[in-house]
Design a protein around this motif. Structure first.
Motif, PDB file in Angstrom:
ATOM      1  N   THR A  67      61.734  84.658  66.102  1.00  0.00           N
ATOM      2  CA  THR A  67      62.399  85.199  64.930  1.00  0.00           C
ATOM      3  C   THR A  67      64.036  84.993  65.039  1.00  0.00           C
ATOM      4  O   THR A  67      64.587  84.602  66.033  1.00  0.00           O
ATOM      5  CB  THR A  67      62.162  86.862  64.819  1.00  0.00           C
ATOM      6  OG1 THR A  67      62.529  87.330  66.000  1.00  0.00           O
ATOM      7  CG2 THR A  67      60.733  87.108  64.736  1.00  0.00           C
ATOM      8  N   ALA A  68      64.529  85.197  63.818  1.00  0.00           N
ATOM      9  CA  ALA A  68      65.963  84.881  63.796  1.00  0.00           C
ATOM     10  C   ALA A  68      66.618  86.057  64.793  1.00  0.00           C
ATOM     11  O   ALA A  68      67.629  85.767  65.101  1.00  0.00           O
ATOM     12  CB  ALA A  68      66.465  85.252  62.287  1.00  0.00           C
ATOM     13  N   GLU A  69      66.418  87.114  64.714  1.00  0.00           N
ATOM     14  CA  GLU A  69      66.754  88.229  65.815  1.00  0.00           C
ATOM     15  C   GLU A  69      66.671  87.858  67.155  1.00  0.00           C
ATOM     16  O   GLU A  69      67.787  87.942  67.847  1.00  0.00           O
ATOM     17  CB  GLU A  69      66.024  89.675  65.430  1.00  0.00           C
ATOM     18  CG  GLU A  69      66.405  90.787  66.333  1.00  0.00           C
ATOM     19  CD  GLU A  69      67.886  91.235  66.028  1.00  0.00           C
ATOM     20  OE1 GLU A  69      68.508  91.790  66.824  1.00  0.00           O
ATOM     21  OE2 GLU A  69      68.403  91.016  64.843  1.00  0.00           O
ATOM     22  N   ASN A  70      65.428  87.332  67.420  1.00  0.00           N
ATOM     23  CA  ASN A  70      65.244  86.651  68.806  1.00  0.00           C
ATOM     24  C   ASN A  70      66.416  85.721  69.252  1.00  0.00           C
ATOM     25  O   ASN A  70      66.995  85.755  70.370  1.00  0.00           O
ATOM     26  CB  ASN A  70      63.716  86.404  69.066  1.00  0.00           C
ATOM     27  CG  ASN A  70      63.026  87.817  69.279  1.00  0.00           C
ATOM     28  OD1 ASN A  70      63.402  88.886  69.447  1.00  0.00           O
ATOM     29  ND2 ASN A  70      61.699  87.468  69.412  1.00  0.00           N
ATOM     30  N   ARG A  71      66.271  84.860  68.234  1.00  0.00           N
ATOM     31  CA  ARG A  71      67.397  83.828  68.624  1.00  0.00           C
ATOM     32  C   ARG A  71      68.779  84.184  68.745  1.00  0.00           C
ATOM     33  O   ARG A  71      69.258  83.766  69.540  1.00  0.00           O
ATOM     34  CB  ARG A  71      67.248  82.754  67.497  1.00  0.00           C
ATOM     35  CG  ARG A  71      65.934  81.797  67.309  1.00  0.00           C
ATOM     36  CD  ARG A  71      65.837  80.473  66.614  1.00  0.00           C
ATOM     37  NE  ARG A  71      66.236  81.079  65.180  1.00  0.00           N
ATOM     38  CZ  ARG A  71      64.977  81.160  64.337  1.00  0.00           C
ATOM     39  NH1 ARG A  71      63.951  80.974  64.598  1.00  0.00           N
ATOM     40  NH2 ARG A  71      65.146  81.439  63.081  1.00  0.00           N
ATOM     41  N   ARG A  72      69.123  85.087  67.970  1.00  0.00           N
ATOM     42  CA  ARG A  72      70.530  85.421  68.093  1.00  0.00           C
ATOM     43  C   ARG A  72      70.610  86.369  69.271  1.00  0.00           C
ATOM     44  O   ARG A  72      71.931  85.894  70.217  1.00  0.00           O
ATOM     45  CB  ARG A  72      70.807  86.632  66.931  1.00  0.00           C
ATOM     46  CG  ARG A  72      72.160  86.892  66.836  1.00  0.00           C
ATOM     47  CD  ARG A  72      72.434  88.202  65.674  1.00  0.00           C
ATOM     48  NE  ARG A  72      71.599  89.294  65.990  1.00  0.00           N
ATOM     49  CZ  ARG A  72      71.736  90.245  67.106  1.00  0.00           C
ATOM     50  NH1 ARG A  72      72.911  89.957  67.796  1.00  0.00           N
ATOM     51  NH2 ARG A  72      70.959  91.391  67.295  1.00  0.00           N
ATOM     52  N   MET A  73      69.814  87.118  69.810  1.00  0.00           N
ATOM     53  CA  MET A  73      69.814  87.665  71.095  1.00  0.00           C
ATOM     54  C   MET A  73      69.992  86.668  72.296  1.00  0.00           C
ATOM     55  O   MET A  73      70.639  86.985  73.099  1.00  0.00           O
ATOM     56  CB  MET A  73      68.714  88.650  71.324  1.00  0.00           C
ATOM     57  CG  MET A  73      68.957  89.923  70.575  1.00  0.00           C
ATOM     58  SD  MET A  73      67.743  91.098  71.015  1.00  0.00           S
ATOM     59  CE  MET A  73      65.879  90.521  70.830  1.00  0.00           C
ATOM     60  N   GLN A  76      73.159  85.063  72.395  1.00  0.00           N
ATOM     61  CA  GLN A  76      74.152  85.959  72.819  1.00  0.00           C
ATOM     62  C   GLN A  76      74.216  86.121  74.196  1.00  0.00           C
ATOM     63  O   GLN A  76      75.112  86.135  74.932  1.00  0.00           O
ATOM     64  CB  GLN A  76      73.772  87.551  72.252  1.00  0.00           C
ATOM     65  CG  GLN A  76      75.145  88.362  72.190  1.00  0.00           C
ATOM     66  CD  GLN A  76      74.637  89.599  71.221  1.00  0.00           C
ATOM     67  OE1 GLN A  76      73.540  90.054  71.345  1.00  0.00           O
ATOM     68  NE2 GLN A  76      75.518  90.166  70.670  1.00  0.00           N
TER      69      GLN A  76
END
Length: 80
Positions: A67-73, A76
């Motif tokens: 997911t986009a959230e996992n990619r962002r994390m 980071q």
């Protein structure tokens, strides 16, 4: 409906290129075949250095599927 009389298709022979025994590749102006072989060996080495390993391919595949959230994390975490 009136039929038109068409000319029969004539047999066409493409011009044969002159054979000079060697293809001329743009950007490669080498006099000796040894130089060409050395250049190709250097190119192969450079490609091997940037080619992904099987593990890297798998990580990239998983990264793209998440997911986009996992990619962002993940980005980071990698950035710190």
């Amino acid at each position: 409906m009136a039929m038109q009389h068409a000319q029969p298709i004539q047999h066409w022979e493409p011009e044969k290129p002159e054979d000079h025994g060697q293809l001329e590749l743009p950007g490669i102006a080498l006099d000796k075949s040894d130089e060409l072989l050395e250049s190709l060996a250097e190119l192969e080495e450079a490609l091997e250095k940037v080619q992904l390993t099987g593990e890297e391919v798998e990580l990239l595949r998983r990264f793209r599927r998440t997911t986009a959230e996992n990619r962002r994390m993940i980005l980071q975490i990698l950035g710190s």
